[in-house]
Structures are given as C-alpha cells and as structure tokens.
Design a protein around this motif. Structure first.
Motif, PDB file in Angstrom:
ATOM      1  N   CYS A   1       0.947  -1.287   0.069  1.00 30.12           N
ATOM      2  CA  CYS A   1       0.067   0.089   0.021  1.00 30.12           C
ATOM      3  C   CYS A   1       0.909   1.217  -0.016  1.00 30.12           C
ATOM      4  O   CYS A   1       0.381   2.305  -0.058  1.00 30.12           O
ATOM      5  CB  CYS A   1      -1.163  -0.012   1.163  1.00 30.12           C
ATOM      6  N   GLY A   2       2.182   1.057   0.064  1.00 32.81           N
ATOM      7  CA  GLY A   2       2.982   1.945  -0.021  1.00 32.81           C
ATOM      8  C   GLY A   2       3.847   2.493   1.177  1.00 32.81           C
ATOM      9  O   GLY A   2       3.828   3.793   1.555  1.00 32.81           O
ATOM     10  N   ILE A   3       4.356   1.608   1.734  1.00 32.44           N
ATOM     11  CA  ILE A   3       5.240   1.915   2.984  1.00 32.44           C
ATOM     12  C   ILE A   3       6.853   2.223   2.631  1.00 32.44           C
ATOM     13  O   ILE A   3       7.560   1.452   2.203  1.00 32.44           O
ATOM     14  CB  ILE A   3       5.365   0.628   4.098  1.00 32.44           C
ATOM     15  N   VAL A   4       6.955   3.698   2.429  1.00 32.21           N
ATOM     16  CA  VAL A   4       8.141   4.304   2.016  1.00 32.21           C
ATOM     17  C   VAL A   4       9.501   3.635   2.081  1.00 32.21           C
ATOM     18  O   VAL A   4      10.275   3.234   1.474  1.00 32.21           O
ATOM     19  CB  VAL A   4       7.886   5.808   1.793  1.00 32.21           C
ATOM     20  N   PRO A   5       9.677   3.898   3.741  1.00 34.14           N
ATOM     21  CA  PRO A   5      11.133   3.209   4.079  1.00 34.14           C
ATOM     22  C   PRO A   5      11.108   1.783   3.576  1.00 34.14           C
ATOM     23  O   PRO A   5      12.544   1.328   3.284  1.00 34.14           O
ATOM     24  CB  PRO A   5      10.937   3.163   5.763  1.00 34.14           C
ATOM     25  N   LYS A   6      10.400   0.961   3.492  1.00 34.57           N
ATOM     26  CA  LYS A   6      10.650  -0.391   3.036  1.00 34.57           C
ATOM     27  C   LYS A   6      10.678  -0.431   1.589  1.00 34.57           C
ATOM     28  O   LYS A   6      11.524  -1.447   1.024  1.00 34.57           O
ATOM     29  CB  LYS A   6       9.520  -1.380   3.753  1.00 34.57           C
ATOM     30  N   ILE A   7       9.999   0.347   0.882  1.00 31.33           N
ATOM     31  CA  ILE A   7      10.235   0.517  -0.635  1.00 31.33           C
ATOM     32  C   ILE A   7      11.723   0.727  -0.885  1.00 31.33           C
ATOM     33  O   ILE A   7      12.527   0.184  -1.579  1.00 31.33           O
ATOM     34  CB  ILE A   7       9.332   1.320  -1.193  1.00 31.33           C
ATOM     35  N   GLU A   8      12.171   1.860  -0.071  1.00 30.58           N
ATOM     36  CA  GLU A   8      13.826   2.155  -0.003  1.00 30.58           C
ATOM     37  C   GLU A   8      14.440   0.893   0.245  1.00 30.58           C
ATOM     38  O   GLU A   8      15.613   0.842  -0.638  1.00 30.58           O
ATOM     39  CB  GLU A   8      13.967   3.336   0.790  1.00 30.58           C
ATOM     40  N   GLU A   9      14.247   0.043   1.276  1.00 21.75           N
ATOM     41  CA  GLU A   9      15.107  -0.942   1.551  1.00 21.75           C
ATOM     42  C   GLU A   9      15.154  -1.897   0.416  1.00 21.75           C
ATOM     43  O   GLU A   9      16.206  -2.408  -0.057  1.00 21.75           O
ATOM     44  CB  GLU A   9      14.520  -1.264   2.703  1.00 21.75           C
ATOM     45  N   PHE A  10      13.792  -2.153  -0.062  1.00 17.69           N
ATOM     46  CA  PHE A  10      13.620  -3.053  -1.104  1.00 17.69           C
ATOM     47  C   PHE A  10      14.569  -2.717  -2.377  1.00 17.69           C
ATOM     48  O   PHE A  10      14.997  -3.600  -3.062  1.00 17.69           O
ATOM     49  CB  PHE A  10      12.217  -3.125  -1.363  1.00 17.69           C
ATOM     50  N   SER A  11      14.505  -1.513  -2.621  1.00 12.23           N
ATOM     51  CA  SER A  11      15.245  -0.852  -3.930  1.00 12.23           C
ATOM     52  C   SER A  11      16.606  -1.346  -3.738  1.00 12.23           C
ATOM     53  O   SER A  11      17.460  -1.223  -4.830  1.00 12.23           O
ATOM     54  CB  SER A  11      15.334   0.534  -3.913  1.00 12.23           C
TER      55      SER A  11
END
Ligand code: SAH
Length: 339
Positions: A189-199
């Motif tokens: 749903c858009g958990i930004v810090p985790k998207i960054e980690e995932f990147s």
C-alpha cells in the motif's frame, strides 16, 4: 522453529554453527524441495546423528489444509496455522502458468476502507515457513508446479519485511521452489522506508503499488497510510526505485463508482505517473459487505482506460478470478468470522 524458515544461506550457516559442513544444506534443500519429504527419517544421505540434531531444533511440520474451494480456473485454500489461526491463499490458472496469491499476515493493520481482508486487525505476522508452505502445499494438492507468485493476499507484506525477504529467497532459490524473480510480485500500500530498503536489494522482483487515487484528498479518504506517506513522498520514492533498479512498477487502481473513477481522475492519474516506467492495472471492484463502495460501470471503466491510453500510459484491466467463491482481490478473510 520450522525447517522451511531457513534460506539456503541460513541453513549453510546453521550446519557450520553446529560444527558440521555447509554442503549439507544442499542435500537437505534437495530433500525438502525436490523430493518433498514429510519426515526426516526419509533422509538417507545425511548421518542419523546429524539429522537427529536438526530435527530436535527444526520441526518439519506443515500447515493444515482445512478446505479447498474450486471454481473455473481458481482454487481457494483455507489453511490452519499451528496456533489455530487461519489464512487463505488463491491459485489462479492462467494460460502462462499457475499463479498463487499468498497471504503475509493474520489480519492487517492498514485499514483500507474498501478492503474486506483488513476488517480484521493484524493478529501477527506470518513466519517465513508459513508463506513458503502455502505454495509448496498448493503444488502438492494440484500435482502441478506453481510458476508465478503474487504477495497480494491477506496482510501488508512490507509490514512483515524480514520474513517476506527470506520467503522470497527460498522460493526463488534454484534448489528451493525455483520460481523466477521476474515471476514474483510483491504488492504494497506504499510503506516508503521499506520500498527504499527493497530498492537496495539486488532482486529482480516485481513491485506493485496499491495506488487507488490520483490525489491526496481521495487517497486519504480511502487509505490511512497516505496520511503517513502522502503522494508527494511516495511518487519520488518510486522514481528513485525505478532509477536504482531499472525496473518497471505496477500501479493497482480499483475503480470505485463516484469516488475515483471520473474522467478528471483519469487525467489527473495520467499526469501523476507521467514519465515513469510503469503500468496501471485497473481493477474492477469486487463486492464486499461494505455497501459504501460500488463497482464502476463497464462503460466508465472503458472511458477511464481510454483516457489513460490517449495519454500514452500503459494500462490493463485486471482479469477477474474467483468472485463466486469469495476468492477475488480484497475478499480474503483470515477466518470464517461473523460478517
Ligand atoms: N497490502 C498489500 C497487499 C494486499 S493486495 C497492498 O495493499 O497492496 C490486495 C490488492 O487488492 C490491493 O491492491 C488492494 O487494494 C486490492 N483490493 C482490496 N479490496 C479489493 C476489492 N474489494 N476489490 C478489488 N480489489 C481490492
């Protein structure tokens, strides 16, 4: 602890830690994921004493399949976990293969207004093995391989990040379930810090974002997470993800009549994602018990689609599966509870 919790690397480390050799991980992965043993006694090429040690620390127990409901091209599985909780997973037959929609939590705390699964608050995260076994057991029930995995069942996968990543490593490993990274999709749903980690992970996994609105006003009213990570934070984060990974991102957009499906919304959405390497997956809303939301008419869905197309946005309309057996998006519930 359960043996299906261990990634290949963690199993190697484990064998080293107990004073043994790492190649046993190779052997044990073969027993677990190729030969599909159900009991350690079936292992013939690892010394009894050593496998005894493993079995004292890691159970090889599976989940319980409570029921399987079948409809054309779709099966819904209800699993019982060790603590008596229930989760669901859905198998979809496509012309390109079998795909499984996996749950990542018991309940969900994201509170999206339109989603049935989120009506039950999060009880706990799923352990890695509980995600791995959803796929392994479905393969066995079917007697066929699963080629694609979407983490789009009950729960918010990025709210269970570490277990999710181990799960991905296991199903992607050539000695594990060997499902290609490009065939695995995680939806958030858009958990930004985790998207960054995932990147920063070097995995070729597909990322899907549940967007559902072209602006903060509408998104705030549908998805509480937007108040924490509004679009002006989410979109730049995704642009960074695209740059870092050279990949494409999918936006999921449920069309809700009178809420986010106007022609203006379509134009606004086109400008929001303009220039991004993305595609938009329009989702016809599946009925739930919440009568506040209605599916957009087919005419309006097509209009919305056309406006995006005219703006040269890649767009598809999601094929519908399983609404008859309540197996469609947003209809999964962790238990047969009072409605
Ligand atoms: N928490 C993650 C994973 C769940 S995915 C996420 O939000 O992405 C489930 C997908 O189905 C999401 O895009 C969700 O917004 C969508 N969905 C939820 N309820 C729905 C419904 N009633 N009809 C259609 N799609 C729905």
């Amino acid at each position: 602890m359960n043996i299906y919790d261990l990634t290949y690397e963690k199993m190697e480390e484990y064998f080293l830690e107990i004073g043994s050799r790492k190649f046993h991980a190779n052997q044990l992965f073969e027993w677990l994921y190729s030969k599909r043993i159900k009991d350690y006694s079936e292992v013939t090429n690892i010394k009894k004493e050593l496998i005894g040690k493993v079995s004292n620390e890691y159970s090889i127990d599976r989940l319980k399949i409570v029921s399987v409901e079948k409809d054309v091209d779709v099966n819904k599985y209800l699993f019982e976990l060790d603590d008596g909780e229930h989760i669901e997973a859905v198998l979809m037959r496509h012309d390109y293969g079998n795909s499984v929609c996996v749950s990542s939590q018991v309940g969900c705390n994201m509170g999206c207004r339109f989603c049935e699964s989120g009506r039950r608050k999060k009880v706990r995260n799923l352990e890695t093995y509980e995600m791995v076994l959803q796929i392994l057991m479905i393969e066995e029930e079917l007697g066929e391989r699963v080629s694609h995995v979407v983490v789009m069942g009950i729960g918010e996968p990025f709210d269970n990040y570490d277990n999710l990543i181990d799960f991905i490593k296991i199903i992607n490993h050539p000695k594990g379930l060997a499902i290609g990274a490009r065939h695995i999709t995680v939806s958030t749903c858009g958990i930004v810090p985790k998207i960054e980690e995932f990147s920063r992970l070097d995995l070729q996994i597909n990322l899907a974002i549940s967007l559902h609105a072209p602006n903060n006003e509408i998104r705030n009213s549908l998805m509480p997470i937007n108040k924490v990570y509004p679009l002006e934070v989410l979109i730049p984060c995704l642009k960074k993800y695209l740059k870092a990974t050279n990949r494409r991102v999918t936006f999921e957009y449920i069309l809700l009549e009178g809420i986010n499906d106007s022609n203006e919304c379509a134009s606004e959405l086109a400008s929001l994602v303009k220039g991004m390497n993305c595609y938009i997956n329009l989702i016809p809303y599946n009925a739930t018990n919440n009568l506040k939301f209605m599916r957009s008419s087919t005419v309006q869905i097509m209009r919305f689609y056309d406006i995006l197309k005219k703006n040269r946005i890649n767009v598809t309309i999601r094929r519908e599966f399983g609404s008859k057996i309540s197996a469609a998006c947003g209809q999964l519930r962790s238990k047969k509870e009072d409605l």
